[in-house]
Design an enzyme around this catalytic site. Structure first.
Site, short mmCIF file in Angstrom:
data_model
loop_
_atom_site.label_atom_id
_atom_site.label_comp_id
_atom_site.label_asym_id
_atom_site.label_seq_id
_atom_site.Cartn_x
_atom_site.Cartn_y
_atom_site.Cartn_z
N TYR A 462 0.85 -1.19 0.00
CA TYR A 462 0.00 0.00 0.00
C TYR A 462 0.88 1.24 0.00
CZ TYR A 462 -3.46 3.37 1.84
OH TYR A 462 -4.28 4.46 2.05
N VAL A 463 0.70 2.10 -0.98
CA VAL A 463 1.61 3.23 -1.18
C VAL A 463 1.60 4.20 0.00
CG1 VAL A 463 -0.05 4.69 -2.45
CG2 VAL A 463 2.42 4.92 -2.88
N ASN A 464 0.48 4.31 0.73
CA ASN A 464 0.47 5.20 1.89
C ASN A 464 1.22 4.63 3.09
OD1 ASN A 464 -0.83 7.30 0.68
ND2 ASN A 464 -2.77 7.06 1.74
N TYR A 465 1.57 3.34 3.03
CA TYR A 465 2.50 2.77 4.00
C TYR A 465 3.87 2.67 3.31
CZ TYR A 465 -1.80 1.26 6.44
OH TYR A 465 -3.02 1.21 7.06
N ARG A 466 4.36 3.78 2.87
CA ARG A 466 5.52 3.82 1.99
C ARG A 466 6.70 3.04 2.58
NH1 ARG A 466 6.34 7.13 -2.14
NH2 ARG A 466 5.05 8.84 -1.38
#
Length: 524
Positions: A462-466
Site C-alpha cells: 500500500y503506497v500510503n505505508y511507503r
C-alpha cells in the site's frame, strides 16, 4: 560507516551548501518578481537563519526517526496563504534547478515530504486547511493542508448523520492521504477516500491551476490513488460526504494466546470480508507484558453502522467464536466512534480532533502486505515466535470486501480490490535514543517470513505505508523499467498508465522523489 564514506559525505554536503547560497538568492529574487503585489510574500518564506525554521521543519514530522537525519535540510520552507505563492514557487524552483517537497500532514512513512538528497524547498500547506461542507449537495471542499480530524470535525458540526470514509488517525494530512487512496472504518461500506473524490484544484508542473474539467480525466484518475508527489500539487478536493446512522456501535475485544487468540484470528480470516458491509472488524496484534511474562494480545476492534440489538445477533450467527456480549459494546454517534477508534475516550471534546500532533508518537518503520488466502494456524505460530523477540511491535489487519469488491482494479490507481481478504500493516517502534538497525533488521526478517502467506506476482503493498525497501528511483535519472519493480507492488497493472499520465503532464519529471512515478518515456 567507513572513513572514506564519511569524507565523501562531508564533501558532498559542503559542495551542496556552497552551491545553494546563490541558488537561494536567485530563488528569492525570482519569487519577488513573480508576485511583488502580494503583501504576505516575505512573511511565508523561512531560511535556516530564521528562528521559526527548525520549529517549522520538525513540527509535523510525525516519525521522529528522521529528525536528526544527515540528509540535506531544505534551503527554504514556504508556508503559503495564497495559490499564487505556490505557482510562483513552482516556476522559480524550475528556473533555479530546485526540487520541491509538498507537506500536508507530515505522515510520509519514509520522510519524503520533508527530506531530499539534492537542494530543495518545502511547501508546507499548513495554511491551506479550510473545510466547506454543503449538506444540500452532500459534498464538501477540503484543502490539502487540513487533517482528517479537521474534516471529520467540520462534518460533525454540520450534521449528525454524515461522515466520510477515510483513515483512523486524525492528524494525517488530507493531501497525502487522498493521493494514496485512503481507507478506514467505512471502507467496506463506502470504499476509499479517493473513491469519493468528485473534483480537485491543482497546480501542475507549469504553474497552471486546473480543475477536473481542465486537467482532464486521465490526470484526475492519477491523483486519486497514484501516490503523492508525482503529478502536481493538489490544493483542494471536492468530496462526497456519506450517510451514517445517528447511532453506531463499537467494541474492542482483546484476547491473549492463552485465551485462544490464535484460533480466533484464524477464524476471522474466513468471515471478515464476507460480513454485512455495515460491519467492520479489524485486528490489532501486539506483544504485551502480563506480570513478568511477555505474550501476544489480539484485539478485535469494530465499527457497526447500527445499534447493538442488531449487531449481536449478526455476530452470534457469523462469528460466535468471539463470544460478543452486550457489555463489550458501546453505542455512540459516528463522530464519537472516530474518537474511540483513534484512541481517545468517546466523551472527549471533539476539539481534540483539531490537534495536528499524533497521539502516540515514536520512531518507527513500517511495511505492508495484502492477503488473498487465509493464513494457516501454523503461520501465525511463527509470527508469535518472532513477535516475542521484539519489544514494541504491531500488526494491523484491515478487512476488505463489501464495497471494495464492487470497484474495478482500474477504476482508480489503487488496485487492491476484489480477491483481497485484508491488508496487513507491520510496525516496529523504538525509543528516540535507541539504535534503529536491530529493529529494522527485525521487521525485514518478519516480512521475509510472511512471503509464503501473502499476495504474490507481485507481492502487493500500500503506497500510503511507503516502504523504500521495495526500491527507489536513481538520483537524477528516473527509469520506468526499474521503477516498475516497486511500482507494480503498489499499483499492479495501473503503474503503466500512471507513467503514461506522468509523461503527458510532467515529462521533465519536475515532481520527483525516491518513489515518485517516472515518465513512461524513461524506459531504460
Amino acid at each position: 560507516m567507513s572513513n572514506l564514506a564519511v569524507v565523501l559525505s562531508i564533501l558532498f554536503l559542503s559542495i551542496s551548501y556552497a552551491t545553494s547560497v546563490p541558488t537561494q538568492e536567485n530563488f528569492m529574487h525570482c519569487i519577488s518578481t513573480q508576485f511583488s503585489a502580494y503583501t504576505k510574500t516575505f512573511q511565508i518564506i523561512y531560511d535556516s537563519n530564521s528562528t521559526s525554521y527548525t520549529i517549522l521543519l520538525q513540527s509535523s514530522q510525525q516519525n521522529p526517526r528522521w529528525v536528526n537525519s544527515t540528509v540535506l535540510k531544505p534551503l527554504l520552507i514556504l508556508t503559503p496563504f495564497h495559490e499564487s505563492e505556490i505557482q510562483a514557487a513552482v516556476i522559480c524552483s524550475k528556473r533555479n534547478g530546485l526540487l520541491i517537497r509538498i507537506r500536508s500532514g507530515g505522515h510520509d512513512y519514509e520522510g519524503l515530504s520533508y527530506m531530499c538528497r539534492t537542494p530543495f524547498i518545502i511547501i508546507d500547506l499548513i495554511n491551506f486547511r479550510s473545510v466547506d461542507v454543503n449538506l444540500k449537495e452532500e459534498t464538501a471542499w477540503v484543502q490539502s493542508g487540513a487533517t482528517l480530524g479537521e474534516l471529520y470535525y467540520s462534518i460533525a458540526k454540520e450534521s449528525k448523520i454524515h461522515g466520510f470514509p477515510a483513515g483512523v488517525c486524525p492528524s494525517v494530512g488530507i493531501g497525502g492521504h487522498f493521493s494514496g487512496g485512503g481507507f478506514g472504518t467505512l471502507v467496506r461500506k463506502y470504499g476509499l477516500a479517493a473513491d469519493n473524490v468528485l473534483d480537485a484544484y491543482l497546480i501542475d508542473a507549469n504553474g497552471r491551476i486546473l480543475d477536473r474539467k481542465s486537467m482532464g480525466e486521465d490526470l484526475f484518475w492519477a491523483i486519486r490513488g497514484g501516490g503523492g508527489g508525482s503529478f502536481a500539487i493538489v490544493l483542494s478536493w471536492k468530496i462526497k460526504v456519506v450517510r451514517v446512522p445517528p447511532i453506531v456501535t463499537s467494541f474492542t475485544v482483546s484476547k491473549t494466546l492463552s485465551q485462544g487468540a490464535s484460533k480466533l484470528v484464524h477464524r476471522w480470516q474466513y468471515i471478515a470480508d464476507k460480513l454485512d458491509e455495515d460491519i467492520f472488524i479489524r485486528i490489532i496484534i501486539q506483544n504485551v507484558r502480563k506480570g513478568n511474562q511477555k505474550t501476544i494480545q489480539v484485539s478485535f476492534q469494530s465499527l457497526f453502522l447500527g445499534r447493538m440489538k442488531r449487531l449481536i445477533p449478526l455476530m452470534n450467527e457469523r462469528f460466535p467464536e468471539l463470544g460478543l456480549q452486550a457489555k463489550d459494546c458501546v453505542e455512540m454517534s459516528w463522530i464519537q466512534s472516530v474518537l474511540y477508534t483513534a484512541g481517545y475516550q468517546k466523551d472527549n471534546p471533539l476539539e481534540v480532533l483539531l490537534d495536528k500532533t499524533t497521539l502516540y508518537k515514536s520512531n518507527f518503520k513500517a511495511k505492508s502486505d495484502f492477503v488473498k488466502q487465509p493464513i494457516p494456524e501454523s503461520g501465525f505460530k511463527g509470527i508469535w515466535e518472532r513477535f516475542l523477540e521484539e519489544e514494541l511491535v504491531f500488526m494491523i489487519m484491515d478487512p476488505y470486501g463489501g464495497k471494495m469488491n464492487e470497484i474495478l482494479e482500474s477504476e482508480t490507481p489503487f488496485p487492491h480490490r476484489k480477491g483481497n481478504i485484508y491488508n496487513i500493516q507491520y510496525l516496529v517502534k523504538w525509543e528516540v535514543n535507541e539504535e534503529p538497525n536491530k529493529h529494522l533488521k527485525w521487521i525485514r526478517m518478519l516480512y521475509k517470513y510472511m512471503e509464503p502467506y501473502v499476495s504474490s506476482s507481485p507481492r502487493a503493498a500500500y503506497v500510503n505505508y511507503r516502504d523504500l525497501d521495495l526500491g527507489t528511483n536513481r538520483k537524477g535519472k528516473a527509469s520506468y523499467k526499474k521503477a516498475s519493480i516497486w511500482g507494480a507492488k503498489y499499483f499492479k497493472g495501473n503503474f503503466k498508465k500512471l507513467a503514461q499520465v506522468k509523461n503527458e503532464f510532467d515529462p521533465d519529471n519536475f515532481f520527483t522523489n525516491e518513489q515518485s512515478v517516472p515518465p513512461f518515456a524513461s524506459l531504460l
